[in-house]
Design a protein around this motif. Structure first.
Motif, PDB file in Angstrom:
ATOM      1  N   LEU A 195       0.819  -1.104  -0.150  1.00 55.51           N
ATOM      2  CA  LEU A 195      -0.025   0.042   0.052  1.00 55.51           C
ATOM      3  C   LEU A 195       1.107   1.273   0.039  1.00 55.51           C
ATOM      4  CD1 LEU A 195      -2.944   0.952  -0.109  1.00 55.51           C
ATOM      5  CD2 LEU A 195      -2.787   0.942   2.518  1.00 55.51           C
ATOM      6  N   VAL A 196       1.921   1.264   0.788  1.00 55.97           N
ATOM      7  CA  VAL A 196       2.861   2.397   0.821  1.00 55.97           C
ATOM      8  C   VAL A 196       3.388   2.732  -0.551  1.00 55.97           C
ATOM      9  CG1 VAL A 196       5.035   3.431   1.843  1.00 55.97           C
ATOM     10  CG2 VAL A 196       3.277   2.144   3.430  1.00 55.97           C
ATOM     11  N   VAL A 197       3.906   1.404  -0.922  1.00 49.04           N
ATOM     12  CA  VAL A 197       4.631   1.609  -2.619  1.00 49.04           C
ATOM     13  C   VAL A 197       3.702   2.349  -3.335  1.00 49.04           C
ATOM     14  CG1 VAL A 197       5.740   0.199  -4.311  1.00 49.04           C
ATOM     15  CG2 VAL A 197       6.248  -0.280  -2.085  1.00 49.04           C
ATOM     16  N   LEU A 198       2.462   1.761  -3.531  1.00 44.15           N
ATOM     17  CA  LEU A 198       1.323   2.050  -4.399  1.00 44.15           C
ATOM     18  C   LEU A 198       1.083   3.579  -4.241  1.00 44.15           C
ATOM     19  CD1 LEU A 198      -1.193  -0.647  -4.461  1.00 44.15           C
ATOM     20  CD2 LEU A 198       0.525   0.131  -6.418  1.00 44.15           C
ATOM     21  N   ALA A 199       1.082   4.040  -2.820  1.00 48.91           N
ATOM     22  CA  ALA A 199       0.975   5.523  -2.492  1.00 48.91           C
ATOM     23  C   ALA A 199       1.805   6.443  -3.180  1.00 48.91           C
ATOM     24  CB  ALA A 199       0.520   5.565  -1.202  1.00 48.91           C
ATOM     25  N   TYR A 200       3.195   5.573  -2.933  1.00 49.89           N
ATOM     26  CA  TYR A 200       4.585   6.401  -3.387  1.00 49.89           C
ATOM     27  C   TYR A 200       4.524   6.676  -4.849  1.00 49.89           C
ATOM     28  CZ  TYR A 200       9.438   7.506  -3.865  1.00 49.89           C
ATOM     29  OH  TYR A 200      10.695   7.980  -4.066  1.00 49.89           O
ATOM     30  N   LEU A 201       4.293   5.753  -5.736  1.00 51.75           N
ATOM     31  CA  LEU A 201       3.979   5.929  -6.915  1.00 51.75           C
ATOM     32  C   LEU A 201       3.099   6.875  -7.444  1.00 51.75           C
ATOM     33  CD1 LEU A 201       4.631   2.329  -7.905  1.00 51.75           C
ATOM     34  CD2 LEU A 201       6.198   4.186  -8.039  1.00 51.75           C
ATOM     35  N   ALA A 202       1.583   6.690  -6.730  1.00 48.10           N
ATOM     36  CA  ALA A 202       0.658   7.428  -7.236  1.00 48.10           C
ATOM     37  C   ALA A 202       0.778   8.862  -6.873  1.00 48.10           C
ATOM     38  CB  ALA A 202      -0.682   7.011  -6.479  1.00 48.10           C
ATOM     39  N   ILE A 203       1.341   9.260  -5.551  1.00 49.50           N
ATOM     40  CA  ILE A 203       1.646  10.651  -4.985  1.00 49.50           C
ATOM     41  C   ILE A 203       2.788  10.906  -6.205  1.00 49.50           C
ATOM     42  CG2 ILE A 203       2.653  11.956  -3.428  1.00 49.50           C
ATOM     43  CD1 ILE A 203       1.056  10.177  -1.478  1.00 49.50           C
ATOM     44  N   GLY A 204       3.890  10.419  -6.461  1.00 49.47           N
ATOM     45  CA  GLY A 204       5.009  10.899  -7.344  1.00 49.47           C
ATOM     46  C   GLY A 204       4.318  10.996  -8.654  1.00 49.47           C
ATOM     47  N   LEU A 205       3.385  10.289  -9.164  1.00 45.34           N
ATOM     48  CA  LEU A 205       2.937  10.780 -10.577  1.00 45.34           C
ATOM     49  C   LEU A 205       2.133  12.007 -10.679  1.00 45.34           C
ATOM     50  CD1 LEU A 205       2.471   9.838 -13.590  1.00 45.34           C
ATOM     51  CD2 LEU A 205       0.566   8.606 -12.710  1.00 45.34           C
ATOM     52  N   TYR A 206       1.377  12.040  -9.433  1.00 44.07           N
ATOM     53  CA  TYR A 206       0.525  13.223  -9.219  1.00 44.07           C
ATOM     54  C   TYR A 206       1.373  14.560  -9.258  1.00 44.07           C
ATOM     55  CZ  TYR A 206      -2.724  16.601  -6.899  1.00 44.07           C
ATOM     56  OH  TYR A 206      -3.500  17.740  -6.686  1.00 44.07           O
ATOM     57  N   SER A 207       2.381  14.609  -8.479  1.00 44.59           N
ATOM     58  CA  SER A 207       3.085  15.785  -8.403  1.00 44.59           C
ATOM     59  C   SER A 207       3.851  16.069  -9.453  1.00 44.59           C
ATOM     60  CB  SER A 207       4.250  15.290  -7.011  1.00 44.59           C
ATOM     61  OG  SER A 207       3.399  15.152  -5.799  1.00 44.59           O
ATOM     62  N   PHE A 208       4.161  14.934 -10.153  1.00 48.17           N
ATOM     63  CA  PHE A 208       4.989  15.265 -11.560  1.00 48.17           C
ATOM     64  C   PHE A 208       4.151  15.814 -12.563  1.00 48.17           C
ATOM     65  CE2 PHE A 208       6.323  14.100 -15.899  1.00 48.17           C
ATOM     66  CZ  PHE A 208       7.471  14.464 -16.085  1.00 48.17           C
ATOM     67  N   ILE A 209       2.688  15.424 -12.663  1.00 50.50           N
ATOM     68  CA  ILE A 209       1.780  15.983 -13.467  1.00 50.50           C
ATOM     69  C   ILE A 209       1.452  17.560 -13.145  1.00 50.50           C
ATOM     70  CG2 ILE A 209      -0.629  15.876 -14.038  1.00 50.50           C
ATOM     71  CD1 ILE A 209      -0.232  12.786 -14.239  1.00 50.50           C
ATOM     72  N   VAL A 210       1.367  17.599 -11.675  1.00 53.01           N
ATOM     73  CA  VAL A 210       1.130  19.254 -11.268  1.00 53.01           C
ATOM     74  C   VAL A 210       2.377  20.112 -11.445  1.00 53.01           C
ATOM     75  CG1 VAL A 210       0.956  20.450  -9.089  1.00 53.01           C
ATOM     76  CG2 VAL A 210      -0.708  18.620  -9.504  1.00 53.01           C
ATOM     77  N   GLY A 211       3.377  19.591 -11.422  1.00 58.34           N
ATOM     78  CA  GLY A 211       4.460  20.300 -11.541  1.00 58.34           C
ATOM     79  C   GLY A 211       4.758  20.621 -13.244  1.00 58.34           C
ATOM     80  N   MET A 212       4.518  19.929 -13.934  1.00 61.79           N
ATOM     81  CA  MET A 212       4.560  19.949 -15.370  1.00 61.79           C
ATOM     82  C   MET A 212       3.116  21.190 -15.951  1.00 61.79           C
ATOM     83  SD  MET A 212       7.149  18.669 -16.297  1.00 61.79           S
ATOM     84  CE  MET A 212       7.259  18.246 -17.973  1.00 61.79           C
ATOM     85  N   ALA A 213       2.216  21.106 -15.218  1.00 67.89           N
ATOM     86  CA  ALA A 213       1.026  21.729 -15.586  1.00 67.89           C
ATOM     87  C   ALA A 213       0.878  23.125 -15.077  1.00 67.89           C
ATOM     88  CB  ALA A 213      -0.091  20.853 -15.210  1.00 67.89           C
ATOM     89  N   PHE A 214       1.604  23.207 -13.836  1.00 66.54           N
ATOM     90  CA  PHE A 214       1.252  24.481 -13.124  1.00 66.54           C
ATOM     91  C   PHE A 214       2.575  25.167 -12.780  1.00 66.54           C
ATOM     92  CE2 PHE A 214      -2.309  21.858 -11.981  1.00 66.54           C
ATOM     93  CZ  PHE A 214      -3.540  22.828 -12.374  1.00 66.54           C
ATOM     94  N   SER A 215       3.768  24.894 -13.510  1.00 64.36           N
ATOM     95  CA  SER A 215       5.229  25.498 -13.349  1.00 64.36           C
ATOM     96  C   SER A 215       5.107  26.709 -14.222  1.00 64.36           C
ATOM     97  CB  SER A 215       6.021  24.708 -13.538  1.00 64.36           C
ATOM     98  OG  SER A 215       7.294  25.020 -13.246  1.00 64.36           O
TER      99      SER A 215
END
Length: 105
Positions: free
Chosen positions: A52-72
């Motif tokens: 569960l922690v690994v899945l959350a890590y991957l999901a949060i990482g992907l979300y943060s990467f997308i937010v960084g690309m979209a709102f930078s």
């Protein structure tokens, strides 16, 4: 230090770092350091919580990467980007709670 406290601190470090660092392209290399915290955390907890922690890590990482690309803007997050990153922290705190309340492996 209790294993539950240690594993929850490691989970908070890993998930918080990946959320913060993957939102800014200048800090991608720093996000890799959180993998060590993730690995130690997963070693200390049972298998189900570790998955569960690994899945959350991957999901949060992907979300943060997308937010960084979209709102930078000019190498920094815009106001909406900061708000979008702030939205990820309730799931981070929930995961830390799950790790803390689980039986240590």
């Amino acid at each position: 230090m209790n294993k539950s406290v240690a594993s929850s601190l490691l989970a908070m470090h890993a998930l918080g770092n990946v959320a913060a660092f993957l939102s800014n392209p200048a800090y991608y290399a720093w996000a890799t350091f959180s993998v060590l915290s993730l690995a130690i955390c997963c070693f200390l907890v049972d298998k189900q919580v570790a998955r569960l922690v690994v899945l959350a890590y991957l999901a949060i990482g992907l979300y943060s990467f997308i937010v960084g690309m979209a709102f930078s803007e000019h190498g920094q997050l815009s106001g909406l980007g900061v708000f979008a990153i702030a939205l990820v922290f309730p799931p981070v705190f929930y995961m830390v709670y799950r790790v803390y309340s689980s039986k240590s492996g």
